[in-house]
Design an enzyme around this catalytic site. Sequence first.
Site, PDB file in Angstrom:
ATOM      1  N   VAL A  11       0.822  -1.214   0.000  1.00  0.00           N
ATOM      2  CA  VAL A  11       0.000   0.000   0.000  1.00  0.00           C
ATOM      3  C   VAL A  11       0.859   1.268   0.000  1.00  0.00           C
ATOM      4  CG1 VAL A  11      -1.596   1.345   1.436  1.00  0.00           C
ATOM      5  CG2 VAL A  11      -2.046  -1.058   0.984  1.00  0.00           C
ATOM      6  N   ASP A  30      10.710   3.584   5.538  1.00  0.00           N
ATOM      7  CA  ASP A  30      10.458   2.233   6.043  1.00  0.00           C
ATOM      8  C   ASP A  30      11.589   1.860   6.992  1.00  0.00           C
ATOM      9  OD1 ASP A  30       8.480  -0.235   4.714  1.00  0.00           O
ATOM     10  OD2 ASP A  30      10.036  -0.783   6.163  1.00  0.00           O
ATOM     11  N   LYS A  35      14.850  -3.137   2.267  1.00  0.00           N
ATOM     12  CA  LYS A  35      13.834  -2.665   1.332  1.00  0.00           C
ATOM     13  C   LYS A  35      14.201  -1.272   0.799  1.00  0.00           C
ATOM     14  CE  LYS A  35       9.334  -4.285   2.162  1.00  0.00           C
ATOM     15  NZ  LYS A  35       8.045  -4.261   2.840  1.00  0.00           N
ATOM     16  N   THR A  86      -1.138  -4.160   9.630  1.00  0.00           N
ATOM     17  CA  THR A  86      -2.024  -4.392  10.781  1.00  0.00           C
ATOM     18  C   THR A  86      -2.438  -5.866  10.759  1.00  0.00           C
ATOM     19  OG1 THR A  86      -3.863  -3.610   9.395  1.00  0.00           O
ATOM     20  CG2 THR A  86      -2.948  -2.052  10.986  1.00  0.00           C
ATOM     21  N   GLU A 151      -7.579   2.495   2.353  1.00  0.00           N
ATOM     22  CA  GLU A 151      -7.167   2.222   0.979  1.00  0.00           C
ATOM     23  C   GLU A 151      -7.904   1.005   0.437  1.00  0.00           C
ATOM     24  OE1 GLU A 151      -5.298   4.044  -1.173  1.00  0.00           O
ATOM     25  OE2 GLU A 151      -6.155   2.491  -2.435  1.00  0.00           O
ATOM     26  N   ARG A 154      -6.334  -3.017  -5.025  1.00  0.00           N
ATOM     27  CA  ARG A 154      -6.155  -4.476  -5.063  1.00  0.00           C
ATOM     28  C   ARG A 154      -4.771  -4.786  -5.586  1.00  0.00           C
ATOM     29  NH1 ARG A 154     -10.726  -5.334  -9.307  1.00  0.00           N
ATOM     30  NH2 ARG A 154      -9.672  -3.438  -9.948  1.00  0.00           N
ATOM     31  N   GLU A 155      -4.073  -5.706  -4.944  1.00  0.00           N
ATOM     32  CA  GLU A 155      -2.781  -6.124  -5.475  1.00  0.00           C
ATOM     33  C   GLU A 155      -3.002  -6.675  -6.871  1.00  0.00           C
ATOM     34  OE1 GLU A 155      -0.970  -8.813  -2.651  1.00  0.00           O
ATOM     35  OE2 GLU A 155      -1.224  -7.347  -1.041  1.00  0.00           O
ATOM     36  N   LYS A 211     -14.269   0.541   5.499  1.00  0.00           N
ATOM     37  CA  LYS A 211     -13.260  -0.386   4.951  1.00  0.00           C
ATOM     38  C   LYS A 211     -13.556  -1.827   5.382  1.00  0.00           C
ATOM     39  CE  LYS A 211      -9.516  -2.071   3.255  1.00  0.00           C
ATOM     40  NZ  LYS A 211      -9.361  -2.292   1.827  1.00  0.00           N
ATOM     41  N   CYS A 267      -5.698  -9.333   3.166  1.00  0.00           N
ATOM     42  CA  CYS A 267      -6.754  -8.489   3.751  1.00  0.00           C
ATOM     43  C   CYS A 267      -7.978  -9.252   4.246  1.00  0.00           C
ATOM     44  CB  CYS A 267      -7.169  -7.426   2.736  1.00  0.00           C
ATOM     45  SG  CYS A 267      -5.859  -6.221   2.443  1.00  0.00           S
TER      46      CYS A 267
HETATM   47  N1  LIG Z   1      -2.050  -5.244   0.545  1.00  0.00           N
HETATM   48  C1  LIG Z   1      -3.224  -4.807   0.142  1.00  0.00           C
HETATM   49  O1  LIG Z   1      -3.716  -5.180  -0.913  1.00  0.00           O
HETATM   50  C2  LIG Z   1      -3.978  -3.797   0.977  1.00  0.00           C
HETATM   51  C3  LIG Z   1      -5.072  -3.127   0.424  1.00  0.00           C
HETATM   52  C4  LIG Z   1      -5.753  -2.194   1.189  1.00  0.00           C
HETATM   53  C5  LIG Z   1      -5.368  -1.959   2.501  1.00  0.00           C
HETATM   54  N2  LIG Z   1      -4.314  -2.637   3.035  1.00  0.00           N
HETATM   55  C6  LIG Z   1      -3.904  -2.321   4.408  1.00  0.00           C
HETATM   56  O2  LIG Z   1      -2.776  -1.458   4.350  1.00  0.00           O
HETATM   57  C7  LIG Z   1      -1.883  -1.729   5.432  1.00  0.00           C
HETATM   58  C8  LIG Z   1      -0.505  -2.065   4.895  1.00  0.00           C
HETATM   59  O3  LIG Z   1      -0.597  -3.256   4.144  1.00  0.00           O
HETATM   60  P1  LIG Z   1       0.587  -3.768   3.209  1.00  0.00           P
HETATM   61  O4  LIG Z   1       0.083  -4.957   2.499  1.00  0.00           O
HETATM   62  O5  LIG Z   1       1.120  -2.615   2.448  1.00  0.00           O
HETATM   63  O6  LIG Z   1       1.652  -4.191   4.332  1.00  0.00           O
HETATM   64  P2  LIG Z   1       3.194  -4.582   4.140  1.00  0.00           P
HETATM   65  O7  LIG Z   1       3.477  -5.543   5.228  1.00  0.00           O
HETATM   66  O8  LIG Z   1       3.448  -4.954   2.720  1.00  0.00           O
HETATM   67  O9  LIG Z   1       3.984  -3.204   4.409  1.00  0.00           O
HETATM   68  C9  LIG Z   1       4.078  -2.579   5.656  1.00  0.00           C
HETATM   69  C10 LIG Z   1       5.439  -1.886   5.708  1.00  0.00           C
HETATM   70  O10 LIG Z   1       5.485  -1.034   6.862  1.00  0.00           O
HETATM   71  C11 LIG Z   1       6.818  -1.036   7.374  1.00  0.00           C
HETATM   72  N3  LIG Z   1       6.805  -0.506   8.746  1.00  0.00           N
HETATM   73  C12 LIG Z   1       6.279  -1.052   9.872  1.00  0.00           C
HETATM   74  N4  LIG Z   1       6.450  -0.240  10.928  1.00  0.00           N
HETATM   75  C13 LIG Z   1       7.086   0.878  10.464  1.00  0.00           C
HETATM   76  C14 LIG Z   1       7.523   2.095  11.063  1.00  0.00           C
HETATM   77  N5  LIG Z   1       7.335   2.348  12.360  1.00  0.00           N
HETATM   78  N6  LIG Z   1       8.151   2.994  10.299  1.00  0.00           N
HETATM   79  C15 LIG Z   1       8.340   2.762   8.959  1.00  0.00           C
HETATM   80  N7  LIG Z   1       7.932   1.629   8.340  1.00  0.00           N
HETATM   81  C16 LIG Z   1       7.314   0.700   9.082  1.00  0.00           C
HETATM   82  C17 LIG Z   1       7.220  -2.486   7.230  1.00  0.00           C
HETATM   83  O11 LIG Z   1       8.631  -2.641   7.270  1.00  0.00           O
HETATM   84  C18 LIG Z   1       6.619  -2.839   5.856  1.00  0.00           C
HETATM   85  O12 LIG Z   1       7.539  -2.615   4.813  1.00  0.00           O
HETATM   86  C19 LIG Z   1      -2.541  -2.852   6.234  1.00  0.00           C
HETATM   87  O13 LIG Z   1      -3.294  -2.291   7.268  1.00  0.00           O
HETATM   88  C20 LIG Z   1      -3.458  -3.507   5.222  1.00  0.00           C
HETATM   89  O14 LIG Z   1      -4.563  -4.138   5.826  1.00  0.00           O
HETATM   90  C21 LIG Z   1      -3.602  -3.535   2.291  1.00  0.00           C
END
Ligand SMILES: NC(=O)c1ccc[n+]([C@@H]2O[C@H](COP(=O)([O-])OP(=O)(O)OC[C@H]3O[C@@H](n4cnc5c(N)ncnc54)[C@H](O)[C@@H]3O)[C@@H](O)[C@H]2O)c1
Length: 439
Positions: A11, A30, A35, A86, A151, A154-155, A211, A267
């Site tokens: 995201v 990050d 990364k 989360t 957000e 969709r991936e 959401k 998700c």
């Molecule tokens: N993946 C999806 O398709 C999608 C779609 C909509 C919403 N979401 C939501 O968005 C959120 C993120 O999902 P994601 O799939 O991108 O997660 P992810 O695990 O791919 O990415 C999260 C990133 O946050 C970083 N991080 C954690 N703590 C940190 C900090 N204190 N400072 C800086 N970086 C930090 C981690 O290292 C990681 O790279 C979740 O709540 C998820 O439910 C995801």
Amino acid sequence: MRIAMVGAGYVGLVSGACFAEFGVEVCVVDTDATKVAALREGRIPIYEPGLERLVADNVRERRLTFTTDLAEAVAGAEAVFLAVGTPSRRGDGHADLSYVFAAAEQVARAATGPLVLVTKSTVPVGTGAQVREIVRTARPDIAIDVASNPEFLREGSAIGDFMRPDRVVIGVEPGEAGERALAVLRRLYRPLYLIETPIVATGIETAELIKYAANAFLATKITFINEVADLCEKVGANVHDVARGMGLDGRIGRKFLHAGPGYGGSCFPKDTLALARTAQDAGAPMRLVETTIAVNEARKAQMAERVIAACGGSVAGKTVAVLGLTFKPETDDMREAPSLAIVPRLAEAGAALRAFDPAGMAHAKPLLPSSVHYATNALDAAAGADALVLLTEWNEFRALSPERLKAAMRGDVLLDLRNVYDPEAMRAAGFRYLSIGRP
Ligand SMILES: NC(=O)c1ccc[n+]([C@@H]2O[C@H](COP(=O)([O-])OP(=O)(O)OC[C@H]3O[C@@H](n4cnc5c(N)ncnc54)[C@H](O)[C@@H]3O)[C@@H](O)[C@H]2O)c1
């Protein structure tokens, strides 16, 4: 305008790159140094179509930067987005908010002036209020307005979804703080106003719940058609036609009516679970959502039994080829993928497994039994197999020649858990073909 994006995951990275494409100066931060180093060298740590190009373009234009230093990212930012994970908390299914709270506090401490702290991560109702307390306690001296901007990307089609969303949901506090936050977010999303994207502006609690309600509804829709598919198998109906007949009704819609092995992904499983827990705690249990979770879990577990049954009741000593490991096509994301329930069970039952996935094998390896052999392509996976299971509907699998597939195999069992193949064509090629909910 300058913003910071905390989290460079699916995201954060996509949203950050898309905001940069809108002309905003974005610093993505990050904690994962590997990364960030990769991104700085122009390598994209995830598989997402179009992302490499988008990132490269905006880095070249100096609108997009990456850092591990939160203070550097936050300095001078008008808005800071939280896009950290989360995941489900171990044991009770509640969302683990430790990353969100830690990041919120770090942002507050690093703030150099007033800013809007926007939660983009999927967080349970009430989290915004907790974030507000955290930042006010950490920095009573600075106006940090909090907002919720869930957000829906969709991936696999994340960039298109972000650039042309069905809607943008913005939750803000009542009063002046909310008006300030809304004004900043409206400016950021201005390019979407120009294409007439509906903006749903609400309170923070409502935005948070939208959401979860949306994800739980979609998960329920998938689960509903999966149960219809089971019934079709018993009564000789065809789920494909049932779904089409239902979905053409404008009140229902055709999307998310594809029967399969059960939903997975980063998700739906965790969000349905978190919503069910929130609802229980609030004294308004959502029994439909609870049932969806239970039915889906049982379904994923049951899929391996289908494979075993298709192989005559035992896979011991047999070779099973698996096409597709990720939870859906066009992503390398393995989180909660049905393959994680099916492949280990087949290995345990004595099958030798040959798997191929166009993007997910690197992530799959540490999660699947070490005995799994990873093939170089679909035909290589099928080589010498007694049975073949199609688990993820990557386009390249749709185009496979049934004859060549059959010729590569030793046996003739083909279990199509995504209903991508034409039953007639597969039978004509000599397969004992089984799919989901089709005669
Ligand atoms: N993946 C999806 O398709 C999608 C779609 C909509 C919403 N979401 C939501 O968005 C959120 C993120 O999902 P994601 O799939 O991108 O997660 P992810 O695990 O791919 O990415 C999260 C990133 O946050 C970083 N991080 C954690 N703590 C940190 C900090 N204190 N400072 C800086 N970086 C930090 C981690 O290292 C990681 O790279 C979740 O709540 C998820 O439910 C995801």
